[in-house]
Design a protein around this motif. Structure first.
Motif, PDB file in Angstrom:
ATOM      1  N   ALA A 173      -2.994   0.558   7.524  1.00  0.00           N
ATOM      2  CA  ALA A 173      -1.898  -0.348   7.847  1.00  0.00           C
ATOM      3  C   ALA A 173      -2.172  -1.692   7.202  1.00  0.00           C
ATOM      4  O   ALA A 173      -3.329  -2.057   6.943  1.00  0.00           O
ATOM      5  N   VAL A 174      -1.104  -2.448   6.937  1.00  0.00           N
ATOM      6  CA  VAL A 174      -1.227  -3.760   6.286  1.00  0.00           C
ATOM      7  C   VAL A 174      -0.041  -4.607   6.716  1.00  0.00           C
ATOM      8  O   VAL A 174       1.046  -4.082   7.018  1.00  0.00           O
ATOM      9  N   ARG A 175      -0.266  -5.905   6.796  1.00  0.00           N
ATOM     10  CA  ARG A 175       0.852  -6.815   7.052  1.00  0.00           C
ATOM     11  C   ARG A 175       1.787  -6.807   5.856  1.00  0.00           C
ATOM     12  O   ARG A 175       1.358  -6.839   4.698  1.00  0.00           O
ATOM     13  N   THR A 176       3.079  -6.773   6.110  1.00  0.00           N
ATOM     14  CA  THR A 176       4.062  -6.604   5.049  1.00  0.00           C
ATOM     15  C   THR A 176       4.021  -7.747   4.053  1.00  0.00           C
ATOM     16  O   THR A 176       4.078  -7.525   2.834  1.00  0.00           O
ATOM     17  N   GLU A 177       3.915  -8.971   4.527  1.00  0.00           N
ATOM     18  CA  GLU A 177       3.909 -10.107   3.615  1.00  0.00           C
ATOM     19  C   GLU A 177       2.653 -10.118   2.745  1.00  0.00           C
ATOM     20  O   GLU A 177       2.693 -10.540   1.589  1.00  0.00           O
ATOM     21  N   VAL A 178       1.541  -9.626   3.278  1.00  0.00           N
ATOM     22  CA  VAL A 178       0.328  -9.528   2.471  1.00  0.00           C
ATOM     23  C   VAL A 178       0.485  -8.475   1.393  1.00  0.00           C
ATOM     24  O   VAL A 178       0.080  -8.668   0.239  1.00  0.00           O
ATOM     25  N   PHE A 179       1.082  -7.329   1.746  1.00  0.00           N
ATOM     26  CA  PHE A 179       1.252  -6.288   0.742  1.00  0.00           C
ATOM     27  C   PHE A 179       2.206  -6.734  -0.365  1.00  0.00           C
ATOM     28  O   PHE A 179       1.996  -6.395  -1.541  1.00  0.00           O
ATOM     29  N   ARG A 180       3.245  -7.461  -0.025  1.00  0.00           N
ATOM     30  CA  ARG A 180       4.168  -7.932  -1.062  1.00  0.00           C
ATOM     31  C   ARG A 180       3.482  -8.856  -2.053  1.00  0.00           C
ATOM     32  O   ARG A 180       3.855  -8.902  -3.234  1.00  0.00           O
ATOM     33  N   ALA A 181       2.476  -9.589  -1.594  1.00  0.00           N
ATOM     34  CA  ALA A 181       1.722 -10.442  -2.519  1.00  0.00           C
ATOM     35  C   ALA A 181       0.754  -9.637  -3.376  1.00  0.00           C
ATOM     36  O   ALA A 181       0.507  -9.983  -4.535  1.00  0.00           O
ATOM     37  N   LEU A 182       0.207  -8.544  -2.821  1.00  0.00           N
ATOM     38  CA  LEU A 182      -0.767  -7.739  -3.562  1.00  0.00           C
ATOM     39  C   LEU A 182      -0.108  -6.683  -4.444  1.00  0.00           C
ATOM     40  O   LEU A 182      -0.720  -6.235  -5.424  1.00  0.00           O
ATOM     41  N   ALA A 183       1.100  -6.237  -4.106  1.00  0.00           N
ATOM     42  CA  ALA A 183       1.719  -5.098  -4.788  1.00  0.00           C
ATOM     43  C   ALA A 183       1.862  -5.283  -6.292  1.00  0.00           C
ATOM     44  O   ALA A 183       1.589  -4.348  -7.051  1.00  0.00           O
ATOM     45  N   PRO A 184       2.275  -6.454  -6.816  1.00  0.00           N
ATOM     46  CA  PRO A 184       2.397  -6.575  -8.279  1.00  0.00           C
ATOM     47  C   PRO A 184       1.075  -6.431  -9.022  1.00  0.00           C
ATOM     48  O   PRO A 184       1.081  -6.189 -10.242  1.00  0.00           O
ATOM     49  N   HIS A 185      -0.048  -6.553  -8.328  1.00  0.00           N
ATOM     50  CA  HIS A 185      -1.356  -6.482  -8.978  1.00  0.00           C
ATOM     51  C   HIS A 185      -2.000  -5.095  -8.821  1.00  0.00           C
ATOM     52  O   HIS A 185      -3.125  -4.910  -9.282  1.00  0.00           O
ATOM     53  N   ILE A 186      -1.336  -4.156  -8.165  1.00  0.00           N
ATOM     54  CA  ILE A 186      -1.855  -2.795  -8.002  1.00  0.00           C
ATOM     55  C   ILE A 186      -1.268  -1.936  -9.114  1.00  0.00           C
ATOM     56  O   ILE A 186      -0.047  -1.758  -9.200  1.00  0.00           O
ATOM     57  N   GLU A 187      -2.137  -1.392  -9.962  1.00  0.00           N
ATOM     58  CA  GLU A 187      -1.689  -0.647 -11.125  1.00  0.00           C
ATOM     59  C   GLU A 187      -1.582   0.854 -10.870  1.00  0.00           C
ATOM     60  O   GLU A 187      -0.759   1.518 -11.484  1.00  0.00           O
ATOM     61  N   ASP A 188      -2.406   1.396  -9.997  1.00  0.00           N
ATOM     62  CA  ASP A 188      -2.436   2.838  -9.795  1.00  0.00           C
ATOM     63  C   ASP A 188      -1.310   3.269  -8.856  1.00  0.00           C
ATOM     64  O   ASP A 188      -0.985   2.574  -7.886  1.00  0.00           O
ATOM     65  N   ASN A 189      -0.718   4.440  -9.144  1.00  0.00           N
ATOM     66  CA  ASN A 189       0.361   4.987  -8.324  1.00  0.00           C
ATOM     67  C   ASN A 189       0.012   6.333  -7.711  1.00  0.00           C
ATOM     68  O   ASN A 189       0.899   7.007  -7.176  1.00  0.00           O
ATOM     69  N   THR A 190      -1.252   6.731  -7.764  1.00  0.00           N
ATOM     70  CA  THR A 190      -1.644   8.033  -7.232  1.00  0.00           C
ATOM     71  C   THR A 190      -2.695   7.840  -6.145  1.00  0.00           C
ATOM     72  O   THR A 190      -2.535   7.004  -5.258  1.00  0.00           O
ATOM     73  N   TRP A 191      -3.816   8.581  -6.224  1.00  0.00           N
ATOM     74  CA  TRP A 191      -4.791   8.570  -5.144  1.00  0.00           C
ATOM     75  C   TRP A 191      -5.671   7.326  -5.142  1.00  0.00           C
ATOM     76  O   TRP A 191      -6.244   6.983  -4.101  1.00  0.00           O
ATOM     77  N   PHE A 192      -5.825   6.655  -6.272  1.00  0.00           N
ATOM     78  CA  PHE A 192      -6.674   5.461  -6.320  1.00  0.00           C
ATOM     79  C   PHE A 192      -5.953   4.232  -5.765  1.00  0.00           C
ATOM     80  O   PHE A 192      -6.534   3.155  -5.671  1.00  0.00           O
ATOM     81  N   ALA A 227      -9.615  16.704 -10.513  1.00  0.00           N
ATOM     82  CA  ALA A 227      -8.709  15.747 -11.151  1.00  0.00           C
ATOM     83  C   ALA A 227      -8.688  14.422 -10.398  1.00  0.00           C
ATOM     84  O   ALA A 227      -8.658  13.339 -11.012  1.00  0.00           O
ATOM     85  N   THR A 228      -8.730  14.490  -9.066  1.00  0.00           N
ATOM     86  CA  THR A 228      -8.750  13.253  -8.279  1.00  0.00           C
ATOM     87  C   THR A 228     -10.030  12.460  -8.521  1.00  0.00           C
ATOM     88  O   THR A 228      -9.998  11.228  -8.633  1.00  0.00           O
ATOM     89  N   ALA A 229     -11.171  13.148  -8.624  1.00  0.00           N
ATOM     90  CA  ALA A 229     -12.441  12.456  -8.870  1.00  0.00           C
ATOM     91  C   ALA A 229     -12.444  11.779 -10.236  1.00  0.00           C
ATOM     92  O   ALA A 229     -12.930  10.643 -10.387  1.00  0.00           O
ATOM     93  N   VAL A 230     -11.892  12.447 -11.243  1.00  0.00           N
ATOM     94  CA  VAL A 230     -11.838  11.841 -12.587  1.00  0.00           C
ATOM     95  C   VAL A 230     -10.948  10.601 -12.578  1.00  0.00           C
ATOM     96  O   VAL A 230     -11.292   9.556 -13.156  1.00  0.00           O
ATOM     97  N   ASP A 231      -9.785  10.694 -11.934  1.00  0.00           N
ATOM     98  CA  ASP A 231      -8.893   9.526 -11.857  1.00  0.00           C
ATOM     99  C   ASP A 231      -9.537   8.386 -11.089  1.00  0.00           C
ATOM    100  O   ASP A 231      -9.365   7.201 -11.449  1.00  0.00           O
ATOM    101  N   ASP A 232     -10.298   8.710 -10.042  1.00  0.00           N
ATOM    102  CA  ASP A 232     -10.964   7.653  -9.275  1.00  0.00           C
ATOM    103  C   ASP A 232     -12.038   6.962 -10.105  1.00  0.00           C
ATOM    104  O   ASP A 232     -12.204   5.729 -10.034  1.00  0.00           O
ATOM    105  N   LEU A 233     -12.782   7.706 -10.910  1.00  0.00           N
ATOM    106  CA  LEU A 233     -13.806   7.090 -11.770  1.00  0.00           C
ATOM    107  C   LEU A 233     -13.160   6.181 -12.825  1.00  0.00           C
ATOM    108  O   LEU A 233     -13.680   5.102 -13.127  1.00  0.00           O
ATOM    109  N   LYS A 234     -12.038   6.611 -13.374  1.00  0.00           N
ATOM    110  CA  LYS A 234     -11.326   5.751 -14.317  1.00  0.00           C
ATOM    111  C   LYS A 234     -10.824   4.480 -13.632  1.00  0.00           C
ATOM    112  O   LYS A 234     -10.888   3.385 -14.198  1.00  0.00           O
ATOM    113  N   GLY A 235     -10.332   4.647 -12.418  1.00  0.00           N
ATOM    114  CA  GLY A 235      -9.869   3.467 -11.680  1.00  0.00           C
ATOM    115  C   GLY A 235     -10.998   2.503 -11.356  1.00  0.00           C
ATOM    116  O   GLY A 235     -10.818   1.278 -11.399  1.00  0.00           O
TER     117      GLY A 235
END
Length: 372
Positions: A173-192, A227-235
């Motif tokens: 869980a996360v505060r909505t206003e905090v996530f809106r500030a962090l969301a533009p800086h999150i590049e991954d869209n999968t498990w990472f 596949a998830t482990a490889v993507d996590d190492l790249k992340g």
């Protein structure tokens, strides 16, 4: 979802997102169980959002059927696949104060949901995660998944200096206003996505609350571990480069719902609401000193009412400690061989005593008696 109480004050609300992909066979049972639990025991307004990301079976039809049958259930459909993409889409558009998510199999015990979101609703913390690696957690899963989970979190601690214990538990869980500030800086869209969110939060000194959970492994899990482990190492490599180049700093909103206490000059400190209604700032009630007193009056003295507060909170200077007779206080001396601090004259006296103790005794010379 924006409800008010009897006094007309708006209540804080929570939106729970359940990302799904080809989960038609378990969706109805899981959402029905979650909805019944929240209606019976959750004291805050809530909404359950089923985020269907590119399902090819009857998941979307099952989700729309749940929205017609249950009052607090909504559904969204995304054309692209990815848990992080679904969470970012729903959380960024949410009107709730706190946004959360959990896996559709409900592997995590629902009794931990209120302890998860309570610090966020009160304004004390910014993010909250469920931890399967907490020493008080109760986890039932195979040795293979246990080894992979512990190895991954160990790599995060060694490579990214992470201090959270479990990055991939599907209970956050996360505060909505905090996530809106962090969301533009999150590049991954999968498990990472989860790990990147937590690392950014730690690098920006946000409070992360951990809750030990009761977790039972789902034998029907279809996650591709390799596949998830490889993507996590790249992340992890991408996050290391961002940390080294200083691209993890984010402009964040102030934490709401907390009280900032400032030192009052005299008298008792009082808390006043801030301009936004959430923050509070401390004020002070100034009192005049009583007649004949050399210092300002404190609560409990000469008819001054109010709770007694420590001298440190009132801002008054501490009294100077002086020896008897108005002499200046002694300067600290280095400790002796016993670890005790003694004045100089005592050290000299003890040194003389030791010299006397080890001084060789004089033996009387033998007397020479005259020969008879």
């Amino acid at each position: 979802m924006n409800e008010t109480n009897a006094g007309g004050v708006r209540q804080r609300s929570v939106e729970i997102v359940v990302p799904v992909h080809n989960e038609a066979h378990v969706l109805g049972n899981s959402i029905g169980r979650l909805h019944a639990y929240l209606e019976a025991s959750f004291p805050f307004p809530f909404r359950i959002t089923v985020a269907d990301n590119a399902s090819t079976d009857a998941t979307w039809q099952a989700a729309t059927g749940l929205t017609a049958r249950l009052p607090h259930v909504h559904a969204v459909h995304l054309e692209a696949k990815g848990r992080g993409r679904a969470l970012k889409y729903v959380w960024s558009r949410s009107e709730a104060d706190v946004v959360a998510y959990m896996d559709v199999d409900l592997s995590t015990g629902l009794d931990g949901f209120l302890p998860l979101v309570a610090p966020l609703l009160s304004g004390h913390s910014d993010l909250a995660i469920g931890s399967r690696l907490h020493r008080q957690a109760a986890v039932v899963r195979g040795p293979k998944r246990e080894f992979i989970s512990r190895s991954y979190n160990l790599l995060l601690k060694l490579g990214l200096a992470a201090r959270f214990s479990d990055a991939q538990c599907g209970f956050k869980a996360v505060r909505t206003e905090v996530f809106r500030a962090l969301a533009p800086h999150i590049e991954d869209n999968t498990w990472f996505f989860d790990t990147e969110l937590l690392v950014l939060a730690e690098r920006n000194r946000l409070r992360i609350h951990e809750v030990p959970v009761d977790w039972v492994d789902d034998p029907d899990s279809r996650v591709d571990i390799v596949a998830t482990a490889v993507d996590d190492l790249k992340g992890m490599g991408r996050m290391q480069r961002r940390i080294l180049t200083g691209r993890t700093r984010v402009a964040l909103p102030p934490r709401s719902g907390t009280a900032h206490v400032t030192a009052a000059t005299h008298g008792a400190a009082s808390v006043e609401p801030g301009p936004d209604g959430g923050e509070a700032r401390a004020g002070a009630e100034r009192t005049s000193p009583p007649h004949g007193s050399r210092r300002p009056a404190r609560p409990g003295e000469s008819g001054v009412s109010g709770p007694r507060v420590p001298r440190r909170a009132t801002g008054a200077a501490p009294p100077r400690r002086r020896r008897r007779g108005g002499q200046r206080p002694r300067r600290p001396h280095a400790p002796d061989h016993h670890g005790r601090r003694r004045p100089r004259r005592h050290r000299t006296r003890f040194a003389l005593m030791r010299l006397r103790a080890f001084r060789p005794r004089r033996t009387p010379s033998p007397r020479l008696e005259p020969a008879s």
